[in-house]
Design a protein around this motif. Structure first.
Motif, PDB file in Angstrom:
ATOM      1  N   MET A  72      29.420  17.702  92.134  1.00 22.33           N
ATOM      2  CA  MET A  72      30.697  17.293  91.529  1.00 22.33           C
ATOM      3  C   MET A  72      30.561  15.893  90.973  1.00 22.33           C
ATOM      4  SD  MET A  72      34.299  17.672  91.515  1.00 22.33           S
ATOM      5  CE  MET A  72      35.173  16.513  90.505  1.00 22.33           C
ATOM      6  N   GLU A  73      30.737  15.771  89.728  1.00 25.93           N
ATOM      7  CA  GLU A  73      30.558  14.495  89.060  1.00 25.93           C
ATOM      8  C   GLU A  73      31.792  13.631  89.296  1.00 25.93           C
ATOM      9  OE1 GLU A  73      29.334  13.413  84.548  1.00 25.93           O
ATOM     10  OE2 GLU A  73      30.958  14.819  84.845  1.00 25.93           O
ATOM     11  N   ASN A  74      31.613  12.538  89.957  1.00 26.71           N
ATOM     12  CA  ASN A  74      32.769  11.696  90.235  1.00 26.71           C
ATOM     13  C   ASN A  74      33.100  10.883  89.000  1.00 26.71           C
ATOM     14  OD1 ASN A  74      34.856  10.458  91.410  1.00 26.71           O
ATOM     15  ND2 ASN A  74      33.700   9.559  93.104  1.00 26.71           N
ATOM     16  N   SER A  75      33.954  11.392  88.179  1.00 25.67           N
ATOM     17  CA  SER A  75      34.328  10.886  86.868  1.00 25.67           C
ATOM     18  C   SER A  75      33.312   9.940  86.242  1.00 25.67           C
ATOM     19  CB  SER A  75      35.700  10.199  86.935  1.00 25.67           C
ATOM     20  OG  SER A  75      35.903   9.468  85.750  1.00 25.67           O
ATOM     21  N   LEU A  76      32.636  10.463  85.258  1.00 19.92           N
ATOM     22  CA  LEU A  76      31.644   9.666  84.534  1.00 19.92           C
ATOM     23  C   LEU A  76      32.314   8.413  83.980  1.00 19.92           C
ATOM     24  CD1 LEU A  76      28.784   9.458  83.404  1.00 19.92           C
ATOM     25  CD2 LEU A  76      29.588  10.678  81.377  1.00 19.92           C
TER      26      LEU A  76
ATOM     27  N   PRO B 206      24.427   1.850  86.244  1.00 21.10           N
ATOM     28  CA  PRO B 206      23.318   2.088  85.307  1.00 21.10           C
ATOM     29  C   PRO B 206      23.001   3.574  85.120  1.00 21.10           C
ATOM     30  CG  PRO B 206      22.756   0.301  86.781  1.00 21.10           C
ATOM     31  CD  PRO B 206      24.043   0.879  87.285  1.00 21.10           C
ATOM     32  N   ASP B 207      23.080   4.343  86.203  1.00 17.28           N
ATOM     33  CA  ASP B 207      22.784   5.774  86.073  1.00 17.28           C
ATOM     34  C   ASP B 207      23.758   6.469  85.135  1.00 17.28           C
ATOM     35  OD1 ASP B 207      20.550   5.764  87.585  1.00 17.28           O
ATOM     36  OD2 ASP B 207      21.570   6.284  89.468  1.00 17.28           O
ATOM     37  N   ALA B 208      24.992   6.014  85.191  1.00 22.22           N
ATOM     38  CA  ALA B 208      25.984   6.608  84.295  1.00 22.22           C
ATOM     39  C   ALA B 208      25.612   6.337  82.842  1.00 22.22           C
ATOM     40  CB  ALA B 208      27.366   6.051  84.605  1.00 22.22           C
ATOM     41  N   PHE B 209      25.072   5.152  82.579  1.00 16.38           N
ATOM     42  CA  PHE B 209      24.680   4.832  81.205  1.00 16.38           C
ATOM     43  C   PHE B 209      23.440   5.609  80.786  1.00 16.38           C
ATOM     44  CE2 PHE B 209      27.321   1.848  79.026  1.00 16.38           C
ATOM     45  CZ  PHE B 209      28.202   1.476  80.034  1.00 16.38           C
ATOM     46  N   ARG B 210      22.556   5.814  81.721  1.00 14.40           N
ATOM     47  CA  ARG B 210      21.379   6.634  81.410  1.00 14.40           C
ATOM     48  C   ARG B 210      21.829   8.048  81.014  1.00 14.40           C
ATOM     49  NH1 ARG B 210      16.063   6.184  82.977  1.00 14.40           N
ATOM     50  NH2 ARG B 210      16.555   4.464  84.361  1.00 14.40           N
ATOM     51  N   HIS B 211      22.755   8.536  81.816  1.00 10.02           N
ATOM     52  CA  HIS B 211      23.311   9.859  81.571  1.00 10.02           C
ATOM     53  C   HIS B 211      24.002   9.907  80.192  1.00 10.02           C
ATOM     54  CE1 HIS B 211      25.251  13.649  82.874  1.00 10.02           C
ATOM     55  NE2 HIS B 211      26.237  13.231  82.113  1.00 10.02           N
TER      56      HIS B 211
ATOM     57  N   PHE C 198      23.473   8.028  77.662  1.00 15.54           N
ATOM     58  CA  PHE C 198      22.486   7.940  76.591  1.00 15.54           C
ATOM     59  C   PHE C 198      21.831   9.298  76.367  1.00 15.54           C
ATOM     60  CE2 PHE C 198      18.579   7.037  74.430  1.00 15.54           C
ATOM     61  CZ  PHE C 198      18.907   6.004  73.566  1.00 15.54           C
ATOM     62  N   ASP C 199      21.383   9.910  77.460  1.00 14.57           N
ATOM     63  CA  ASP C 199      20.699  11.198  77.317  1.00 14.57           C
ATOM     64  C   ASP C 199      21.606  12.233  76.666  1.00 14.57           C
ATOM     65  OD1 ASP C 199      18.348  10.340  78.297  1.00 14.57           O
ATOM     66  OD2 ASP C 199      18.657  11.045  80.343  1.00 14.57           O
ATOM     67  N   GLU C 200      22.868  12.175  77.034  1.00  6.15           N
ATOM     68  CA  GLU C 200      23.775  13.194  76.534  1.00  6.15           C
ATOM     69  C   GLU C 200      24.172  12.964  75.073  1.00  6.15           C
ATOM     70  OE1 GLU C 200      26.908  13.887  79.283  1.00  6.15           O
ATOM     71  OE2 GLU C 200      27.933  15.311  77.954  1.00  6.15           O
ATOM     72  N   HIS C 201      24.345  11.711  74.685  1.00  7.46           N
ATOM     73  CA  HIS C 201      24.961  11.466  73.381  1.00  7.46           C
ATOM     74  C   HIS C 201      24.091  10.752  72.348  1.00  7.46           C
ATOM     75  CE1 HIS C 201      28.659  12.945  75.093  1.00  7.46           C
ATOM     76  NE2 HIS C 201      28.620  12.026  76.051  1.00  7.46           N
ATOM     77  N   ALA C 202      22.943  10.253  72.744  1.00 11.84           N
ATOM     78  CA  ALA C 202      22.139   9.483  71.790  1.00 11.84           C
ATOM     79  C   ALA C 202      21.823  10.293  70.536  1.00 11.84           C
ATOM     80  CB  ALA C 202      20.851   9.003  72.453  1.00 11.84           C
ATOM     81  N   SER C 203      21.529  11.579  70.726  1.00 11.58           N
ATOM     82  CA  SER C 203      21.132  12.367  69.558  1.00 11.58           C
ATOM     83  C   SER C 203      22.303  12.541  68.587  1.00 11.58           C
ATOM     84  CB  SER C 203      20.574  13.722  69.996  1.00 11.58           C
ATOM     85  OG  SER C 203      21.545  14.392  70.761  1.00 11.58           O
TER      86      SER C 203
END
Lengths: 218, 341
Positions: free
Chosen positions: A1-5, A14-19, A21-26
Motif C-alpha cells: 500500500m503506497e502511503n500517498s506518494l 528521496p525514494d519518492a523522487f526516484r519513483h 522520475f522513473d514513472e514520469h521522466a519519459s
C-alpha cells in the motif's frame, strides 16, 4: 500500500523522487522533445523539471491524483524560460555529462532521423500559435490532459485554457487550408525538413540564443 | 487511482485538434540516459539533504542559497565543462508563509519598504552615468559563496579523469570573483575566482557568448518603472500570483549589479521593486563581505536573503550571498579598472 506518494514527495523522501522520475521522466522528455523539436534541449528540460520539482516539492497538494500534470506544468514553465531555470540550477546541471551526440544504438538513430521531419513540421505549425496557445495545445492534445487539469498545471483559469484551445484550433485550420491551397509537391518532405523560422515569441528563440555558446563547444 | 471522473471521457473533445496537428514523432528517453539523469537528480537530492543537515548544526555562517543565483550566469550551463559551478542548492522552504503578520503589519511593512526604496532610487539616480564602447568590458568584482558566484577550483583535467557519474566536492569557503562581460556581447568574457582563505586556490574561466543581458541591452531597457516591470516579468506571467514577486526580483537582481553604472536604470529598478507586493525592509543585515547595512527582502526569498544597502549613502552593497565589491569599465579582460576597487 503506497502511503500517498504526494505526502512523501512533500516530505522530500528521496525514494519518492526516484519513483517519480522513473514513472514520469519519459513523458516529460517526450513533451519536451515535442515542444522544442530539439533532443539536446529536451534532455536539459527533463533534468531541470525534476530539479524544480524537488525545489517546489512543498507546494504539492495532498491527495492521490497522479503528479504527472504537475510535472508537465513545471516542464512547460521550464521550457518557457530554460535560461532562467538553468541559472537557478546551474550547479546541479553542470555536473551532468552532456548527452552523447550520437546515440548508442542504431535503432535509436533511425528513430530519431525518422522523427526529425515530423518534429520540424510540428514546430512550424506550433510557431503559428502564441505561446500560451502552444502550451495549452501540447498539454491537452498531445499529452491528453483535460482542460481543468491543464489549467491547474499552468496556473491559469479553465476558461483561459478553453479559449486558447479554440484559438489554436482556428490557427491550425487556417494553416491547413493554406497548405492545401499550395501546389501539391511543395507540401512534401522538402519543406518539412526545413527548420522552422525562429518566431519572436517561440520558446525556441530565446533558448537558442541562450544556447549558442554550448553549440560552439560541441 | 485517478479520482477525476472527467478525465476518462475527455480526450474525445480534442479529437479534431489531434487531427489538425498530430503529436509528432515517438521520442524515447534512452534507458542509459534515463539512468544518468536519474542518478544526478538523486545525487543532488542526497547531497542537499546532507548539507542542510550540517548547516543546522553550524551557526557561524548563513546557509548559501544559490536558489537565488546572482545572475552572472552566462546562458550555457551545460557547456561549463571546465567550469562546474558547484555547490549546494539550498532549500528555499519554510518561508512561503510569513503568516504571523496581520494585514495592518503588511501594510506598514509595505509603506516602510516603499519609503526606503524611494530614497535608494533617489540616491542611485544622482550618481554619474558611465558610458562604454562596444569593444569594452563591464567589470564586476564580487565576494561570497563559491556556489553563488559560480567559482569552482576543480581543474578541467581532474574532472576529465572521471567518467560518467561523478560529483566533485564544492568549495565551502568564501571566494572573490571578478568578471568581465563584453559590452555588446560579441566578445568572450572572463571570470576569475580565488579563495579568500587560500590564495593558491584559483580559477580562470572563459565566458563564451553573451550573459543574461548585455550592457547595451541594459541601456536599452525602459527607465520607466512600470515599463521596466512589464519587460522583466515576462516569465512571471504563468506563475502563481503569490510567487510573482520572487520571480521578478530575481530578474531585477540579475541586472542590478551592472545597472549601478546606469543611474536612470538603477532608479527604475528600485521604483519597480517598490511596486512588488511582499517586499519589506530588514533593518540590520550584513552583505556577504560582512558589511553592515539596511536590507530589503521579499516574500518567498530564501531564509536570511536580502539585498543590502549602505546605511549612510544608500549605495547598493550586494546581497547577503554575494557582495558587490566593485564595478567598472575596462578595455580588455583581465584588466582591473582604477576606479573600481
Amino acid at each position: 500500500m503506497e502511503n500517498s506518494l504526494r505526502a512523501r514527495v512533500r516530505a522530500g523522501d528521496p525514494d519518492a523522487f526516484r519513483h517519480l522520475f522513473d514513472e514520469h521522466a519519459s513523458v516529460v522528455h517526450r513533451h519536451a522533445v515535442r515542444m522544442t523539436g530539439n533532443w539536446v534541449v529536451a534532455d536539459d528540460i527533463v533534468s531541470l523539471t525534476f530539479l524544480e520539482a524537488w525545489r517546489l516539492r512543498e507546494r504539492v497538494l495532498p491527495g492521490d491524483d497522479s503528479l504527472r500534470p504537475w510535472l508537465l506544468g513545471i516542464a512547460t514553465n521550464v521550457t518557457r524560460n530554460t535560461a532562467r531555470a538553468a541559472r537557478r540550477h546551474q550547479a546541479a546541471l553542470s555536473r551532468i555529462p552532456p548527452p552523447d551526440p550520437v546515440p548508442d544504438f542504431a535503432d535509436e538513430v533511425t528513430q530519431r532521423l525518422a522523427d526529425t521531419e515530423e518534429l520540424a513540421a510540428a514546430q512550424r505549425a506550433l510557431s503559428a500559435m502564441r505561446r500560451g496557445e502552444r502550451e495549452v495545445f501540447t498539454l491537452c492534445v498531445w499529452e491528453g490532459l483535460d482542460a481543468a487539469t491543464a489549467a491547474e498545471a499552468l496556473g491559469v483559469a479553465v476558461g483561459t485554457v478553453r479559449s486558447r484551445l479554440s484559438r489554436a484550433r482556428k490557427r491550425l485550420r487556417k494553416l491547413t487550408e493554406r497548405e492545401l491551397g499550395l501546389p501539391p509537391d511543395s507540401r512534401t518532405e522538402k519543406r518539412e525538413v526545413q527548420r522552422p523560422a525562429a518566431v519572436g515569441q517561440s520558446p525556441g528563440s530565446r533558448h537558442q540564443a541562450a544556447r549558442s555558446t554550448q553549440e560552439k563547444k560541441r | 487511482m485517478n479520482t477525476d471522473p472527467r478525465r476518462r471521457d475527455q480526450p474525445a473533445d480534442h479529437q479534431d485538434l489531434a487531427e489538425l496537428l498530430p503529436a509528432p514523432g515517438r521520442p524515447v528517453l534512452a534507458q542509459d540516459r534515463h539512468r544518468v539523469l536519474r542518478e544526478h537528480l538523486m545525487a543532488h537530492i542526497t547531497h542537499e539533504h546532507e548539507t542542510t543537515g550540517e548547516q543546522a548544526g553550524a551557526t557561524t555562517t548563513p546557509p548559501p542559497s544559490p536558489a537565488r543565483r546572482r545572475l552572472v550566469l552566462v546562458a550555457a550551463p551545460l557547456a561549463l565543462a571546465a567550469v562546474v559551478g558547484l555547490g549546494v542548492v539550498a532549500v528555499d522552504s519554510a518561508h512561503d508563509g510569513t503568516s504571523g503578520s496581520a494585514a495592518a503589519g503588511v501594510a506598514a511593512d509595505r509603506q516602510k519598504a516603499t519609503r526606503l526604496l524611494d530614497r535608494i532610487a533617489l540616491a542611485a539616480a544622482s550618481r554619474p552615468a558611465v558610458t562604454a564602447r562596444d569593444d569594452q568590458y563591464i567589470y564586476t568584482k564580487s565576494q561570497g559563496s563559491a556556489a553563488e558566484l559560480g567559482v569552482d577550483f576543480n581543474s578541467a583535467e581532474e574532472l576529465a579523469k572521471h567518467k560518467g557519474l561523478f560529483t566533485p566536492k564544492p568549495y565551502n569557503g568564501a571566494v572573490q570573483q571578478e568578471q568581465w562581460d563584453s559590452v555588446d556581447g560579441k566578445r568572450d568574457g572572463l571570470r576569475k575566482g580565488v579563495a579568500l582563505a587560500d590564495p593558491s586556490k584559483k580559477m580562470t574561466m572563459g565566458m563564451e557568448g553573451a550573459g543574461y543581458l548585455t550592457f547595451r541591452q541594459l541601456q536599452a531597457l525602459p527607465t520607466d518603472p512600470d515599463a521596466l516591470l512589464k519587460k522583466l516579468s515576462g516569465d512571471a506571467k504563468g506563475v502563481k500570483p503569490a510567487r510573482r514577486t520572487e520571480v521578478v526580483v530575481e530578474n531585477l537582481g540579475a541586472i542590478v549589479d551592472d545597472a549601478t553604472l546606469l543611474p536612470d536604470l538603477s532608479a527604475a529598478i528600485y521604483h519597480a521593486m517598490a511596486e512588488l507586493p511582499g517586499v519589506r525592509v530588514v533593518d540590520h543585515v550584513k552583505d556577504a563581505a560582512g558589511r553592515e547595512g539596511v536590507g530589503l527582502t521579499f516574500k518567498g526569498a530564501p531564509k536570511g536573503y536580502a539585498w543590502v544597502f549602505d546605511p549612510a549613502d544608500l549605495v547598493y552593497l550586494g546581497t547577503t550571498d554575494a557582495a558587490l565589491m566593485g564595478v567598472g569599465v575596462t578595455d580588455t579582460t583581465g584588466e582591473v579598472p582604477a576606479d573600481a576597487s
